[in-house]
Each structure stands twice: as C-alpha cells, then as structure tokens.
Design a protein around this motif. Structure first.
Motif, PDB file in Angstrom:
ATOM      1  N   MET A 135       0.827  -1.206   0.000  1.00 57.89           N
ATOM      2  CA  MET A 135       0.000   0.000   0.000  1.00 57.89           C
ATOM      3  C   MET A 135       0.862   1.258   0.000  1.00 57.89           C
ATOM      4  SD  MET A 135      -3.274  -0.772  -0.006  1.00 57.89           S
ATOM      5  CE  MET A 135      -4.129   0.619   0.761  1.00 57.89           C
ATOM      6  N   LEU A 136       2.080   1.162   0.507  1.00 57.95           N
ATOM      7  CA  LEU A 136       2.954   2.330   0.598  1.00 57.95           C
ATOM      8  C   LEU A 136       3.495   2.765  -0.754  1.00 57.95           C
ATOM      9  CD1 LEU A 136       4.980   1.432   3.823  1.00 57.95           C
ATOM     10  CD2 LEU A 136       2.879   2.770   3.623  1.00 57.95           C
ATOM     11  N   THR A 137       3.303   1.939  -1.784  1.00 60.58           N
ATOM     12  CA  THR A 137       3.841   2.259  -3.106  1.00 60.58           C
ATOM     13  C   THR A 137       2.781   2.781  -4.069  1.00 60.58           C
ATOM     14  OG1 THR A 137       3.452   0.025  -4.013  1.00 60.58           O
ATOM     15  CG2 THR A 137       5.522   0.401  -2.800  1.00 60.58           C
ATOM     16  N   LEU A 138       1.536   2.904  -3.621  1.00 64.85           N
ATOM     17  CA  LEU A 138       0.435   3.228  -4.529  1.00 64.85           C
ATOM     18  C   LEU A 138       0.217   4.728  -4.678  1.00 64.85           C
ATOM     19  CD1 LEU A 138      -2.231   0.578  -3.452  1.00 64.85           C
ATOM     20  CD2 LEU A 138      -0.352   0.341  -5.098  1.00 64.85           C
ATOM     21  N   LEU A 143      -4.920   4.048  -4.307  1.00 60.24           N
ATOM     22  CA  LEU A 143      -5.379   3.904  -2.928  1.00 60.24           C
ATOM     23  C   LEU A 143      -6.897   4.019  -2.840  1.00 60.24           C
ATOM     24  CD1 LEU A 143      -2.717   6.028  -1.012  1.00 60.24           C
ATOM     25  CD2 LEU A 143      -3.041   3.556  -0.834  1.00 60.24           C
ATOM     26  N   GLN A 144      -7.455   4.972  -3.582  1.00 59.14           N
ATOM     27  CA  GLN A 144      -8.902   5.147  -3.578  1.00 59.14           C
ATOM     28  C   GLN A 144      -9.602   3.883  -4.062  1.00 59.14           C
ATOM     29  OE1 GLN A 144     -10.521   7.525  -2.303  1.00 59.14           O
ATOM     30  NE2 GLN A 144     -12.478   7.866  -3.321  1.00 59.14           N
ATOM     31  N   ARG A 145      -9.055   3.265  -5.096  1.00 58.27           N
ATOM     32  CA  ARG A 145      -9.662   2.034  -5.619  1.00 58.27           C
ATOM     33  C   ARG A 145      -9.528   0.876  -4.629  1.00 58.27           C
ATOM     34  NH1 ARG A 145      -7.217   0.244 -10.722  1.00 58.27           N
ATOM     35  NH2 ARG A 145      -5.613   1.852 -10.592  1.00 58.27           N
ATOM     36  N   VAL A 146      -8.420   0.831  -3.877  1.00 60.69           N
ATOM     37  CA  VAL A 146      -8.251  -0.234  -2.878  1.00 60.69           C
ATOM     38  C   VAL A 146      -9.339  -0.136  -1.814  1.00 60.69           C
ATOM     39  CG1 VAL A 146      -6.781  -1.126  -1.043  1.00 60.69           C
ATOM     40  CG2 VAL A 146      -5.773  -0.501  -3.238  1.00 60.69           C
ATOM     41  N   PHE A 147      -9.570   1.059  -1.298  1.00 63.44           N
ATOM     42  CA  PHE A 147     -10.563   1.205  -0.239  1.00 63.44           C
ATOM     43  C   PHE A 147     -11.985   1.020  -0.771  1.00 63.44           C
ATOM     44  CE2 PHE A 147      -6.941   3.447   1.760  1.00 63.44           C
ATOM     45  CZ  PHE A 147      -6.857   2.654   2.900  1.00 63.44           C
ATOM     46  N   LEU A 148     -12.192   1.346  -2.044  1.00 66.97           N
ATOM     47  CA  LEU A 148     -13.489   1.058  -2.647  1.00 66.97           C
ATOM     48  C   LEU A 148     -13.672  -0.457  -2.791  1.00 66.97           C
ATOM     49  CD1 LEU A 148     -16.076   2.189  -3.852  1.00 66.97           C
ATOM     50  CD2 LEU A 148     -14.920   2.327  -6.065  1.00 66.97           C
ATOM     51  N   ALA A 149     -12.603  -1.146  -3.180  1.00 67.16           N
ATOM     52  CA  ALA A 149     -12.666  -2.607  -3.272  1.00 67.16           C
ATOM     53  C   ALA A 149     -12.952  -3.223  -1.907  1.00 67.16           C
ATOM     54  CB  ALA A 149     -11.349  -3.154  -3.833  1.00 67.16           C
ATOM     55  N   GLN A 150     -12.377  -2.637  -0.858  1.00 66.76           N
ATOM     56  CA  GLN A 150     -12.633  -3.134   0.500  1.00 66.76           C
ATOM     57  C   GLN A 150     -14.121  -3.041   0.839  1.00 66.76           C
ATOM     58  OE1 GLN A 150     -11.776  -0.862   4.334  1.00 66.76           O
ATOM     59  NE2 GLN A 150      -9.939  -2.152   4.166  1.00 66.76           N
ATOM     60  N   VAL A 151     -14.748  -1.942   0.457  1.00 62.68           N
ATOM     61  CA  VAL A 151     -16.179  -1.768   0.722  1.00 62.68           C
ATOM     62  C   VAL A 151     -17.002  -2.758  -0.104  1.00 62.68           C
ATOM     63  CG1 VAL A 151     -18.123  -0.169   0.590  1.00 62.68           C
ATOM     64  CG2 VAL A 151     -15.906   0.642   1.374  1.00 62.68           C
ATOM     65  N   PHE A 152     -16.615  -2.976  -1.347  1.00 66.14           N
ATOM     66  CA  PHE A 152     -17.330  -3.961  -2.171  1.00 66.14           C
ATOM     67  C   PHE A 152     -17.191  -5.364  -1.579  1.00 66.14           C
ATOM     68  CE2 PHE A 152     -16.967  -1.039  -6.022  1.00 66.14           C
ATOM     69  CZ  PHE A 152     -18.315  -0.716  -5.989  1.00 66.14           C
ATOM     70  N   HIS A 167      -9.513  11.482  -6.975  1.00 62.12           N
ATOM     71  CA  HIS A 167      -8.175  11.047  -7.432  1.00 62.12           C
ATOM     72  C   HIS A 167      -8.223  10.049  -8.595  1.00 62.12           C
ATOM     73  CE1 HIS A 167      -6.418  13.101  -4.070  1.00 62.12           C
ATOM     74  NE2 HIS A 167      -6.990  12.312  -3.185  1.00 62.12           N
ATOM     75  N   LEU A 168      -9.404   9.695  -9.077  1.00 58.49           N
ATOM     76  CA  LEU A 168      -9.473   8.666 -10.116  1.00 58.49           C
ATOM     77  C   LEU A 168      -9.295   9.255 -11.510  1.00 58.49           C
ATOM     78  CD1 LEU A 168     -12.412   6.353  -8.980  1.00 58.49           C
ATOM     79  CD2 LEU A 168      -9.972   6.115  -8.530  1.00 58.49           C
ATOM     80  N   ASP A 169      -8.548   8.534 -12.378  1.00 56.06           N
ATOM     81  CA  ASP A 169      -8.495   8.879 -13.791  1.00 56.06           C
ATOM     82  C   ASP A 169      -9.880   8.733 -14.400  1.00 56.06           C
ATOM     83  OD1 ASP A 169      -5.760   9.263 -13.583  1.00 56.06           O
ATOM     84  OD2 ASP A 169      -5.273   7.217 -14.225  1.00 56.06           O
ATOM     85  N   LEU A 170     -10.084   9.371 -15.545  1.00 60.00           N
ATOM     86  CA  LEU A 170     -11.404   9.349 -16.186  1.00 60.00           C
ATOM     87  C   LEU A 170     -11.881   7.923 -16.453  1.00 60.00           C
ATOM     88  CD1 LEU A 170     -11.179  12.302 -18.739  1.00 60.00           C
ATOM     89  CD2 LEU A 170     -12.510  12.198 -16.633  1.00 60.00           C
ATOM     90  N   LYS A 171     -10.962   7.060 -16.861  1.00 60.32           N
ATOM     91  CA  LYS A 171     -11.334   5.675 -17.160  1.00 60.32           C
ATOM     92  C   LYS A 171     -11.937   5.005 -15.938  1.00 60.32           C
ATOM     93  CE  LYS A 171      -9.258   1.162 -18.162  1.00 60.32           C
ATOM     94  NZ  LYS A 171      -7.999   0.438 -18.455  1.00 60.32           N
ATOM     95  N   TYR A 172     -11.268   5.128 -14.801  1.00 66.40           N
ATOM     96  CA  TYR A 172     -11.762   4.466 -13.594  1.00 66.40           C
ATOM     97  C   TYR A 172     -12.948   5.201 -12.993  1.00 66.40           C
ATOM     98  CZ  TYR A 172      -7.906   1.222 -13.764  1.00 66.40           C
ATOM     99  OH  TYR A 172      -7.036   0.226 -14.153  1.00 66.40           O
ATOM    100  N   GLN A 173     -13.025   6.508 -13.202  1.00 73.42           N
ATOM    101  CA  GLN A 173     -14.198   7.259 -12.767  1.00 73.42           C
ATOM    102  C   GLN A 173     -15.441   6.723 -13.470  1.00 73.42           C
ATOM    103  OE1 GLN A 173     -15.595  11.623 -13.839  1.00 73.42           O
ATOM    104  NE2 GLN A 173     -13.988  11.713 -12.296  1.00 73.42           N
ATOM    105  N   GLN A 174     -15.334   6.546 -14.783  1.00 76.10           N
ATOM    106  CA  GLN A 174     -16.456   6.000 -15.548  1.00 76.10           C
ATOM    107  C   GLN A 174     -16.762   4.571 -15.114  1.00 76.10           C
ATOM    108  OE1 GLN A 174     -15.734   4.851 -19.665  1.00 76.10           O
ATOM    109  NE2 GLN A 174     -17.658   5.825 -20.267  1.00 76.10           N
ATOM    110  N   ASN A 175     -15.713   3.751 -14.953  1.00 73.67           N
ATOM    111  CA  ASN A 175     -15.920   2.355 -14.576  1.00 73.67           C
ATOM    112  C   ASN A 175     -16.578   2.222 -13.211  1.00 73.67           C
ATOM    113  OD1 ASN A 175     -14.723   1.602 -16.950  1.00 73.67           O
ATOM    114  ND2 ASN A 175     -12.791   0.956 -16.051  1.00 73.67           N
ATOM    115  N   ILE A 176     -16.104   2.994 -12.239  1.00 70.58           N
ATOM    116  CA  ILE A 176     -16.614   2.888 -10.876  1.00 70.58           C
ATOM    117  C   ILE A 176     -18.065   3.331 -10.802  1.00 70.58           C
ATOM    118  CG2 ILE A 176     -16.421   3.812  -8.544  1.00 70.58           C
ATOM    119  CD1 ILE A 176     -14.345   1.628  -9.327  1.00 70.58           C
TER     120      ILE A 176
END
Length: 251
Positions: A135-138, A143-152, A167-176
C-alpha cells in the motif's frame, strides 16, 4: 432502509449539519451535492458514527446506535476521504479487511466465500495486477480504488461514499460509477454518495439533497432539485450557463 431525523452536528459555535432529515429507499442512489463547507462529508461521518450528533439515524426503523458494530458493518459500508495506511500491507490484505464483519470469530480463517468476494472486488476495481503490491507504493487514485474494493468485499446493503471518484483517472471514474449503478440494481441495496461534480449527480443519481451551510436547501428527484434557481441560490452563479460554456469547448 436508512432514515435520518433532525440530524444536527456542532463544532463549538459552528453548525456543521443543521436539523437535516432524509430517507434512503431501496434501489435509490441519493446524491449529496453542494459547495465546499456545505456539510456533506460531515453528514457521511455522522452516519458512520464518527462524530457526535443529536437527532436519530435509523436502519429499517431501529436506531443504529443500538446495533452491534459487526451488524452495522454488514448493513452499511462507508468509503470516506480520510483513509490512511502507515504499514506495508498488501492490497489484497487491505481489501480482505472488508470481510471481518462476516467472520464467525475473531481468529477464524478465510473461507471460500471470503476469498471469492475479495477476488471479485479486486477484479471489478482493476486491482488484480496489484494484489501483492505494498500500500505504501500506490498512487492516490490506486489507494482510492483499494478502499473502494474493500467496501465492495464487505458486501453491505447500503454504500455510503464520500467522493468515490476522488483522485481517479477518467477511465476508472467511468468504470466505478457504472459499477455502482449496476450494484444498486440488486434487490435490497441503496447508495448515498457525496459528489462535487454536478454532471455526475445528474447522470447517475436518482435523487439528490442540495446542501448549503449544513442545511438541506432542496431534496427529491434530481430533475426537481437541480433547477437553475436552486443552483443559483446555493452556488451564487448561473450553473447552467457555465456547464453549457464548458460543453461548447468540445463541440
């Protein structure tokens, strides 16, 4: 499913949330919109039982302050903006934390259902290739996607999200957002999320609470609330004209 009654949060002389009530229904995606300092994130923290408040927050009629933490975690999953990791946990380890509320005991191991939930959460957030990364390298978006995955992985009935596209790129903003839109279609689910991007609120929300200075200025279906008059009152500008001007740059 989730109901707030006369919620009030004070920080000294500051009224962060002022006598606000809401009702989140099954199948609904309720957006919290408004300018900075409107009280949106404070309301999220209140629902998560992170700040003292007066009023009531009910889960299917029951005061959530009376629910055990594990029961509440099985019902409500919260993604806040205040996530911090100070140790070199792997991505998969952090996502797995979302399953603790479903374990039979404190020291019980991971069963097949838990492993499947974690694998699915990693896949849908695009993190499978980073599952063993520290997690220290992300980056902030990762990081935002990791914590979203935790909630899922937690698999609650209600998602409470504070700026899920932060903090999400447009691609992941649309996907999420597309993913959440599909998630909430399952029976017994609902979503409440803070958004600053009004276009996202209009595109994905079924209803909205427009907030300012801790109060609900208007709430209801998106089309009824996000009118030129209401937005002018809250933002102090012609939001419709600004949005059209921005769109014209792409034409």
């Amino acid at each position: 499913m989730l109901q707030g009654e006369h919620i009030t949060v004070r920080y000294g002389s500051l009224m962060a949330v002022d006598d606000l009530s809401f009702h989140l229904h099954e199948g609904e995606w309720l957006m919290l919109a408004g300018p900075n300092g409107a009280g949106k994130s404070t309301l999220i923290e209140t629902i998560a039982q992170g700040v003292p408040y007066t009023g009531l927050i009910r889960w299917q009629g029951e005061d959530i302050r009376t629910l055990k933490s594990t029961v509440l975690a099985q019902r409500i999953g919260v993604l806040s903006q205040k996530n911090h990791v100070g140790y070199a946990y792997t991505v998969e380890e952090v996502v797995s934390l979302g399953r603790y509320a479903h374990r039979r005991g404190l020291f019980s191991g991971r069963d097949g259902q838990e492993k499947a939930a974690v694998v699915k959460a990693l896949e849908i957030t695009g993190l499978t290739g980073l599952r063993h990364a520290s997690m220290l390298t992300l980056s902030g978006g990762e990081l935002q996607r990791v914590f979203l995955a935790q909630v899922f992985a937690q698999n609650p009935q209600v998602l409470i999200l504070d700026e899920p596209a932060n903090h999400l790129d447009l691609k992941y903003q649309q996907n999420i957002f597309a993913l959440i839109q599909e998630w909430v279609k399952e029976p017994g689910r609902a979503v409440l999320s803070v958004v600053h991007d009004l276009s996202l609120a209009r595109r994905y929300g079924s209803s909205v609470i427009l907030m300012n200075h801790g109060r609900s200025i208007s709430q209801g279906p998106v089309g009824d609330v996000m009118t030129p008059e209401n937005l002018q009152q809250v933002y102090g500008m012609d939001v419709y004209a600004w949005m059209r001007e921005m769109l014209s740059q792409w034409e």
